[in-house]
Structure formats: C-alpha cells, structure tokens
Design a protein around this motif. Structure first.
Motif: not given
Lengths: 300, 307
Positions: B45, B48, B85, B158, B190
């Motif tokens: 994370t 990203l 996310e 993400d 990801s």
C-alpha cells in the motif's frame, strides 16, 4: 488554470451544500437581520405618529450602534464559524478520504490548498455581503425616516432641531469601508486556521485547539501590554508579534465609530498599517500551509 | 512507445524508525495486467500511495509512462487512472455528479463518457443514486469507473476486490479484463488473493518486507516450480510404495490423508507409475496438483524470513 477553476467551483459547491454553511450565514448576520425587522416596524409606527426630536436622536444612536454592534460581533464570532468551516474543508476531508480522491488526480497540492482557501474567502465575502446588504436596507429605511418625518416638514421643525445634524445617518462609503475591513481582518484568521487544520483529522478538535491557542495568544498580548510590559520591556516587544493584536486594533470600537462619523477612512495610515500587517500575516500563514501540505502524507 | 509502464528504482521509505521500503526496485511492462503481491505489512500500500502521489517521494526513482516523479507527476497522472482502497466520493452527490466533478479535474468530461464508464462497471441502474446509499462493492466499482473515465493508458488499483463477496470478485475480474482488452489499458493491481491474481494477471511483482522477492511473467515463475502429485492407494501398500519411491532421485514425499504426496518434476510421473505397478501396488489414482502462485508466494516469502 481550467483545473483550478473546476476545483474552486467544486470546493464552493461542497461548502454551500452543507446545512452548516446556511446556518453560519444567518448566525453571522443576526444583528442586521433582526435590525431590519425592527426598523421596518419603527418606520411604520413613525409614519403614522410623526417624527420628533427624541426619535431622531434615538434613531441616530440606534443605526450607529447597529453598525458598531454588527462589526464588533462579527469580528468576535466569525472566528468560531470560520474554524468549523475550515475544519470541514481540511480536517474532515482527511478523515473521510475526500482528500485522497483529490490528490490522486493531476491537480497539484498547492492548487488544492489555494482553491480551498479562495473558496473559504468567497464564503466569508458572501457572509459579509449579506450583512452589508441588510445594513444597507436598514440605512435606506432610516434615511427615509429622517427625511420624510411624518407630518412635519424640515422647514417646519423648531430651530434647535435644524442644526448640524447630517442629512445622512451613515454614509454608504463608510459602510462599505467597514465591511471591507471585516473581510480583510478575517483573512488572517483563515490562514491561521488552515495551517492548524493540516494537523488534525477532526473538525471539532481542530476548532477547539486552534481557538484555544488563539485566545491564549491574545490573552498573553493583553496581559503583556497592560501589566507585564510595565515591569519589563521584553514583554512589550514580544507582544508585538502576537498576530491577533491587529484584529483588536482593526475592530476597536473607537475606530469603528470614527469611520462611521467620517472622521477616518481605511486609506489613512493608521488603518492601512493594521490592514497591511493582517495581509502579511495571512500570506505568511498561507505559504507555511502550502509548504507543510506539500510534504504531508495521506495515509488513509 | 516505451516498454515499461512503471519503473521503480531503489525506493526507500520509513515511518519513524520503521523502514517500510528497502531499496525496492521493479518494472511493470506495458500492455500487461500485473499483480503486486506481498504479505501484510510488506509495503504494498505504501508503494502504491507513493505511485499515486499520496505520500511524497523522498528517496528513490520512479518513472511512470516515461515521466519521472515528482517533476513529471502532473503530466504522467493525466494518463493514469488510480483506484484507491475504499474509494470515498461525496455521499450527498449521485454517482454521475461525483464522476463529473472528480473527472473534470483530469480533463473535461462529457455526459456520454460518464454513462459509458458507469455502464462498463455495471452500475447503469445506480447512475442517479446517491453515493451514500451504495454498498461497498458498488463503491469499489464506481472507483474503477472513476479510474477509467479519462481513458488512461495505465490503471493502478489498490486491493480492488477487498470487502467484496465471491460473485463481486468474479465481476470485478471480468470488468478489469474487459477494460484491458477494450481500452488497451495496462493494469497494475495489488491484492492478497493469490488465486485471483493467478487467473487475472500475466505478470507479477512479489515483495516482502520492502524488497522485491521475485518479479516476472506468471508462466516463467511457475515453470521452474516443483509440482505436487498425489498418489492414492489402499493403506496397506504405503510402506511398500515408500520403498519403491526411495529408488528415485529428486523426489520428496510425505504422507497425505488419503495417499502419498509427492513433490517432483512432472516428467517423472510416468516412470513412477510404472515402477509402482511393477511392484504390484494397486495405485487407484495419480493426481497432479496444479502449480499455484500461492505455493511460490509462500516459499518466497518464508525463505526471506529464514534469512
């Protein structure tokens, strides 16, 4: 440039979409709003019963007092509302994740902070303008009352009444100057709150802590200039750096009254110095905020 | 046209004293669907976020679509779509309004394009619904619609399927495949769902504790892999079978619940079958367990821990 404009419109939309914003606009202008109603009632009453010396003096005092009260009250309560609006624009956006959605787009960070700052300035301008609009309406009503004083014609008034009273109560120019001062003085606070809101993720906590610090600083200024300065000059020197002193200079009652009477205008050196300092502080806060924001990590 | 979509070189990042990224380097090829894997806390994370510009790049070199960060960020990001996310749009605005406002920050968007993007992620019916009423799967899909709104050449996601049910995951996979084939978009995502990555991606980057553990095309990574085979037989033949297996080299075995588990190269299987039958062992089945990214992943990341 196009992006900047879109961002600005978006920010304005977000601010005005909140119910809070509407409430603030009303709360900040409570004096002119209530006064408009009261004056209209008075106008209707005077029109039917005539207009004498006592009423004239009362009206003169009331309208002058109205301006003083509005400017003074606005300068007292605007910080509280501004802190909350700024907290919403920055702190809340960090915690809700709106900020990350903005920052993954090609807009640059200084653009984000500038658009937000300008949108808050426009919001403040809107608040000031609404107040100004109602005050202006009050003025028109009050002028109407002094000029068409019911049954009595000006030439029929007794000698002692017909002297030295200005034909206007407050000139439009004085009113506009005062409102501009209100706007400019609060710019500095906007900068201060924005700087603060970068470190918090809750609008309420941000508001409380920044206002506490603001009040703490100002208390220091008052104590230092009034008492401690007499013991040691150091305190006087330190107090010069408390930025909030420019606010109390700007909005001191005597200065507001002088401007109302036309004895002072904002282009005089005395007022210009306060305005200049307050712009300088605002610019400093803004630059610091840009610097900090450009290095800030957005982690959720 | 450049070959690599993302080039990360010697990327370092610490939070306080904790070093999260440690000289991380990898490349993502153009026109691929690439997966970004790693155990929790490996730095996925964070990486990203640095790529998306949420965490400032302080140490290291990143080149995206030929523009090096941070100087060329604006220029690069115009051609990049990012899906964070848990995308958070404005709750009180509808899906269309949200896409209009956020999308206009890339370039002017038309209403047709907004509706096209919304249809592509299967949210046609919810286009005029307020974002606040969306389920988490719908939010995630609107995030993807936002990512592809300006027809980017590269899409970074993400954990696009986090918090989704199995049906939602399948849908998301189909959406991403469609975007890749219809809009010729390079995708970099990801995920910690390895089977999903294996089905979707043709290239993977596996990182562990801030370093690249392995990167390459999925086919290449799996080809050097030892496969697992299962031999099923009645229990009484176990000891005899083990005697036979001892004669083979490059073979490991263990007892499974219903037979023996062998780890070997696949070309050895006919020989083993022949030998077992010759020893009069009644083999009821010889089952290949397909090589999976999961095993490679666990092997790679646990090797690192051993060091």
């Amino acid at each position: 440039m196009r992006r900047m404009l879109v961002l600005l419109m978006f920010e304005l939309k977000k601010i005005l979409n909140r119910k809070k914003a509407l409430l603030f606009l009303i709360a900040l202008n409570v004096v002119p709003l209530v006064a408009s109603l009261a004056l209209i009632v008075a106008y209707v009453k005077f029109k039917s019963f005539g207009f004498g010396e006592v009423q004239f003096n009362v009206l003169y005092e009331v309208v002058q007092g109205l301006f003083t009260a509005h400017i003074k009250l606005f300068s007292y309560i605007a910080p509280f509302f501004l802190a909350l609006v700024i907290g919403d624009s920055f702190s809340t956006e960090f915690s809700r994740g709106y900020m990350k959605m903005l920052l993954i787009t090609p807009v640059q960070r200084w653009q984000v902070i500038t658009a937000k700052t300008v949108s808050i300035m426009l919001f403040l301008l809107l608040a000031v303008t609404i107040g100004g609009f109602f005050l202006q309406a009050d003025l028109i009503v009050a002028r109407g009352m002094t000029q068409n004083s019911g049954l009595l014609n000006t030439s029929m008034l007794p000698e002692q009444l017909n002297v030295e009273k200005p034909s206007f109560i407050v000139s439009t120019s004085a009113a506009v100057q005062l409102l501009f001062m209100t706007f400019a003085g609060n710019l500095m606070l906007i900068g201060f709150f924005i700087l603060f809101s970068l470190f918090f993720e809750s609008a309420i906590i941000m508001s409380f802590s920044s206002l506490s610090i603001l009040m703490g600083l100002h208390s220091f200024y008052m104590i230092a200039t009034n008492f401690l300065g007499k013991l040691d000059v150091w305190y006087n020197d330190a107090a010069q750096w408390v930025f909030s002193r420019h606010l109390s200079d700007l909005f001191s009652i005597s200065r507001i009254e002088k401007i109302l009477d036309g004895r002072l205008n904002i282009f005089d050196a005395e007022v210009m110095a306060s305005l200049g300092s307050s712009f300088a502080w605002a610019a400093l806060f803004y630059l610091l905020a840009v610097l900090i924001f450009s290095r800030k990590q957005i982690l959720h | 046209m450049q070959e690599t979509a993302i080039k990360v070189n010697q990327l370092n990042k610490s939070f306080g004293r904790k070093k999260v990224l440690n000289d991380l380097s990898f490349n993502v090829p153009m026109n691929s669907i690439s997966g970004f894997l790693g155990p929790n806390g490996a730095g996925k994370t964070t990486t990203l976020r640095i790529l998306m510009g949420l965490v400032p790049l302080l140490q290291g070199e990143i080149v995206m679509l030929g523009e090096s960060l941070p100087g060329g960020r604006s220029k690069a990001v115009e051609q990049i779509g990012a899906v964070v996310e848990n995308p958070t749009f404005i709750e009180t605005m509808t899906a269309v309004e949200n896409l209009y406002w956020f999308g206009s920050l890339y370039k002017p968007v038309t209403n047709e394009r907004i509706l096209e993007a919304i249809a592509l992620v299967g949210l046609k019916d919810a286009a005029n619904q307020r974002f606040g009423t969306f389920s988490s799967g719908m939010k995630q899909r609107l995030g993807v619609a936002f990512g592809i709104l300006h027809k980017p050449r590269l899409l970074i996601l993400d954990e696009p399927t986090s918090g989704m049910d199995p049906a939602g995951r399948v849908q998301m996979r189909e959406i991403l495949q469609r975007i890749h084939s219809e809009e010729k978009t390079t995708i970099f995502l990801s995920s910690h769902l390895l089977d999903e990555v294996q089905r979707l991606c043709d290239y993977v980057v596996i990182i562990d504790r801030g370093r690249t553990a392995r990167e390459g095309y999925v086919g290449e990574i799996l080809s050097g892999h030892q496969e697992t085979w299962e031999i099923r037989m009645p229990d009484e033949f176990f000891s005899k079978a083990i005697e036979v297996l001892k004669t083979f080299e490059g073979l490991q075995w263990s007892e499974g619940p219903r037979g023996l588990m062998l780890t070997m190269k696949s070309e050895m299987s006919p020989g083993i079958n022949q030998a077992l039958v010759a020893a009069e062992i009644k083999v009821s089945a010889l089952i290949p367990h397909e090589a999976s990214l999961e095993e490679t992943f666990i092997r790679l990341t646990s090797e690192e821990k051993g060091n």
